[in-house]
Design an enzyme around this catalytic site. Structure first.
Site, short mmCIF file in Angstrom:
data_model
loop_
_atom_site.label_atom_id
_atom_site.label_comp_id
_atom_site.label_asym_id
_atom_site.label_seq_id
_atom_site.Cartn_x
_atom_site.Cartn_y
_atom_site.Cartn_z
N ASP A 192 21.62 44.33 66.68
CA ASP A 192 22.11 43.27 65.81
C ASP A 192 23.47 42.79 66.29
O ASP A 192 24.28 43.56 66.79
CB ASP A 192 22.21 43.74 64.35
CG ASP A 192 23.25 44.84 64.14
OD1 ASP A 192 24.37 44.53 63.68
OD2 ASP A 192 22.95 46.01 64.43
N SER A 193 23.69 41.48 66.16
CA SER A 193 24.97 40.84 66.47
C SER A 193 25.38 41.15 67.92
O SER A 193 24.63 40.85 68.85
CB SER A 193 26.02 41.29 65.46
OG SER A 193 27.15 40.48 65.49
N ALA A 194 26.53 41.78 68.13
CA ALA A 194 26.91 42.14 69.49
C ALA A 194 25.88 43.06 70.13
O ALA A 194 25.62 43.00 71.33
CB ALA A 194 28.28 42.80 69.50
#
Length: 298
Positions: free
Chosen positions: A138-140
């Site tokens: 998720d995300s980074a």
């Protein structure tokens, strides 16, 4: 769920103050996420993977063949294997596939490409031990998942069975139009927040490096991707451009966009039906990809 209910979910989030030290950011993030209940059916066991600390996320009954390598979010500056377990556990529970959450090194103490090296080392051990792997993040951690694919391709390692990306950060150059157009709509981030994290992560490296901005890379030969994102994100175009580019380069790719949903809305499972649906879809993707996987292509 109604637009009003999604707005209420966004209202539960708030933009962090700029200029906080990494230590302050980590403490705040851990207060929110490092001790969230995982369920009585979950046991966390410390291990190493490719020499990198990790947590086996053992969910009772998750005994299907294969493994989910989970890469946590946190702008490459915050987060941990334990916070990653918050999403690795429900993915494992719903898919029946065991998971491991990686404690990759964080910036600014360990800037780019340290995290990529750690994720690649962990992935290498899994595939060289004969495991069938799906990478999720998720995300980074989503950007790191893509960077791991690119690094594995360069090393001549086989690709995993598939990849699941929740609101991935794929462009350290921050050139997506949503970076500005969605700043008021996004309850968590503005361009300034992303820029602050990018500076810490890159440590002076070129943001156009494909391992830092995989949306700019040659994606040919990558495995099937499932991308999920909310429309209330400055990172919306990091997903939209990735999906378009993957499709243009003959990569199997699926995209789920939930209108009005915030960054990594899967964290709202149990509150937002769309979050539960997203995790169910991701779990089905993982299970199907592993069941039909006979080995990667180097």
């Amino acid at each position: 769920m109604s637009a009003e209910e999604r707005a209420a979910a966004r209202g539960m989030m708030q933009k962090g103050e700029l200029g906080r030290t990494p230590e302050q950011q980590r403490a705040d993030f851990d207060d929110l996420f490092a001790n969230r209940p995982l369920g009585e059916d979950v046991t966390l066991v410390e291990r190493t993977l490719g020499g990198v600390p990790a947590l086996d996320v053992r969910v009772a009954g998750a005994d299907q063949a294969g493994v989910i390598l989970y890469l946590h979010g946190g702008a490459y500056v915050i987060g941990s294997a334990r916070t990653g377990a918050n999403l690795a556990a429900p993915l494992s529970r719903r898919s029946g596939v065991p998971a491991v959450s990686l404690e990759y090194r964080l910036a600014p103490e360990h800037p780019f490409p340290a995290g990529v090296h750690d994720a690649l080392a962990a992935y290498r051990e899994l595939v060289e031990s004969g495991q069938k792997v799906v990478i999720a993040g998720d995300s980074a951690g989503g950007g790191l998942a893509l960077a791991t694919l690119l690094a594995a391709r360069s090393e001549g390692l086989p690709q995993p069975a598939g990849v699941v990306l929740f609101s991935p950060w794929t462009d350290a150059t921050m050139t997506g139009p949503s970076m500005d157009a969605r700043g008021d709509f996004d309850p968590l981030f503005t361009r300034a927040h992303i820029a602050e994290s990018a500076e810490l992560y890159l440590g002076g490296a070129d943001p156009k490096n494909e391992l830092a901005s995989p949306v700019l890379a040659d994606l040919k030969g990558l495995p099937p991707l499932l991308v999920q994102v909310g429309s209330a994100e400055v990172l919306l175009d990091d997903s939209l451009r990735l999906v378009a580019r993957a499709a243009e380069q003959e990569v199997d790719v699926s995209l789920d966009v939930v209108a009005g949903a915030p960054h990594v809305y899967q964290y709202f499972a149990g509150m937002l039906p769309e979050a539960d649906e997203a995790l169910d879809h991701a779990a089905t993707f993982i299970r199907n990809r592993l069941e039909g996987f006979g080995g990667g292509v180097a």
